[in-house]
Design a protein around this motif. Structure first.
Motif, PDB file in Angstrom:
ATOM      1  N   ASP A  45       0.834  -1.210   0.000  1.00 31.57           N
ATOM      2  CA  ASP A  45       0.000   0.000   0.000  1.00 31.57           C
ATOM      3  C   ASP A  45       0.865   1.254   0.000  1.00 31.57           C
ATOM      4  N   TRP A  46       1.916   1.244   0.813  1.00 31.01           N
ATOM      5  CA  TRP A  46       2.810   2.399   0.869  1.00 31.01           C
ATOM      6  C   TRP A  46       3.573   2.572  -0.442  1.00 31.01           C
ATOM      7  N   ARG A 103       2.475   1.846  -3.387  1.00 24.98           N
ATOM      8  CA  ARG A 103       1.534   2.449  -4.340  1.00 24.98           C
ATOM      9  C   ARG A 103       1.344   3.934  -4.069  1.00 24.98           C
ATOM     10  N   LEU A 140      -3.530   4.563   6.428  1.00 23.14           N
ATOM     11  CA  LEU A 140      -2.943   3.282   6.005  1.00 23.14           C
ATOM     12  C   LEU A 140      -2.497   2.460   7.197  1.00 23.14           C
TER      13      LEU A 140
END
Length: 198
Positions: free
Chosen positions: A70-71, A73, A135
Motif C-alpha cells: 500500500d505504501w 503504491r 494506512l
C-alpha cells in the motif's frame, strides 16, 4: 494482475528474489526489508506483489506485507517517485517510520533513503501527510520493534492485556512518538494503554 506469489525461494540478489511457483521462476524486485524477512533459499515464501508496466518493461515488485505494498503504491503516486526510489525508501524506513515521518512532516527522515534529495523528500511528505493516518502499518509495524527492545516489551504487555497486535503496535508507536525513543517501559505502557483504550 498478479497480486500474490507463494512458492519456493530459489535465489536472491541485492534488490531481487526469484520465487519458484510450480516450476516457473518469477523475478521479483524487493526492498531490503522484504528480502531480510522472506528467509533463505529453499524456504516457502508468500509475497504480495504489484506489477509495474512501462513502455519497455514489465516489473514485478514483491512485499512482505500488504501494508508495504500500500505504501509503495502511495509513494509511486508522487511525481518523481518511480519504483526504484519507492523501494529505496521502503528499504530505509519501515512502514511505521514512514507513516510517522509523513504524519509529522519530517522530510529529513524520508531523505535518509538512497537517491532521495531534500526537495523530493519534502514533496513526498507534503503529498502524503493527509493520507498517512489512513494506512495500516501491520504486520510491518509489529515486526519493527527488535525482540527484547522496550517497544517490543510494551507491545507484548498490551497484547497480554487483550489488545490485538495491530492495536498494540499502533498505540506503542504513538506513545514512542510522544515520549521519545528512550522512554522507560512503564511510561511507554502507560501512555500506550491510554492510546489503545481511547
Amino acid at each position: 494482475m498478479i497480486a500474490k506469489l507463494t512458492g519456493l525461494l530459489d535465489d536472491t540478489g541485492a534488490d531481487w528474489a526469484v520465487i519458484d511457483v510450480a516450476g516457473v521462476g518469477y523475478l521479483v524486485h524487493c526492498s531490503a526489508k522484504t528480502l531480510a524477512a522472506i528467509g533463505v533459499r529453499g524456504d516457502t515464501v508468500a509475497l504480495f506483489t504489484d506489477l509495474q508496466v512501462s513502455e519497455n518493461d514489465l516489473r514485478l515488485i514483491g512485499f512482505a506485507s500488504g501494508a508495504e505494498r500500500d505504501w509503495f503504491r502511495l509513494l509511486t503516486g508522487v511525481q518523481g517517485v518511480g519504483s526504484k526510489v519507492a523501494l529505496a525508501i521502503l528499504s530505509a524506513l519501515s512502514t511505521e517510520e514512514l507513516q510517522r515521518a509523513c504524519g509529522a512532516g519530517d522530510a529529513a527522515m524520508v531523505a535518509r533513503a538512497q537517491g532521495v534529495g531534500p526537495k523530493l523528500a519534502g514533496r513526498i511528505v507534503n503529498e502524503l501527510k493527509d493520507k498517512a493516518g489512513g494506512l495500516p502499518t501491520a504486520p510491518g509495524a509489529v515486526s519493527v520493534a527488535p525482540p527484547g527492545s522496550v517497544s517490543a516489551d510494551a507491545m507484548s504487555a498490551l497484547q497480554n492485556l487483550g489488545f490485538k497486535p495491530q492495536v498494540a503496535a499502533t498505540a506503542v508507536a504513538a506513545a514512542t512518538s510522544e515520549l521519545g525513543d528512550h522512554a522507560a517501559l512503564n511510561d511507554l505502557v502507560r501512555v500506550a494503554l491510554k492510546r489503545a483504550a481511547g
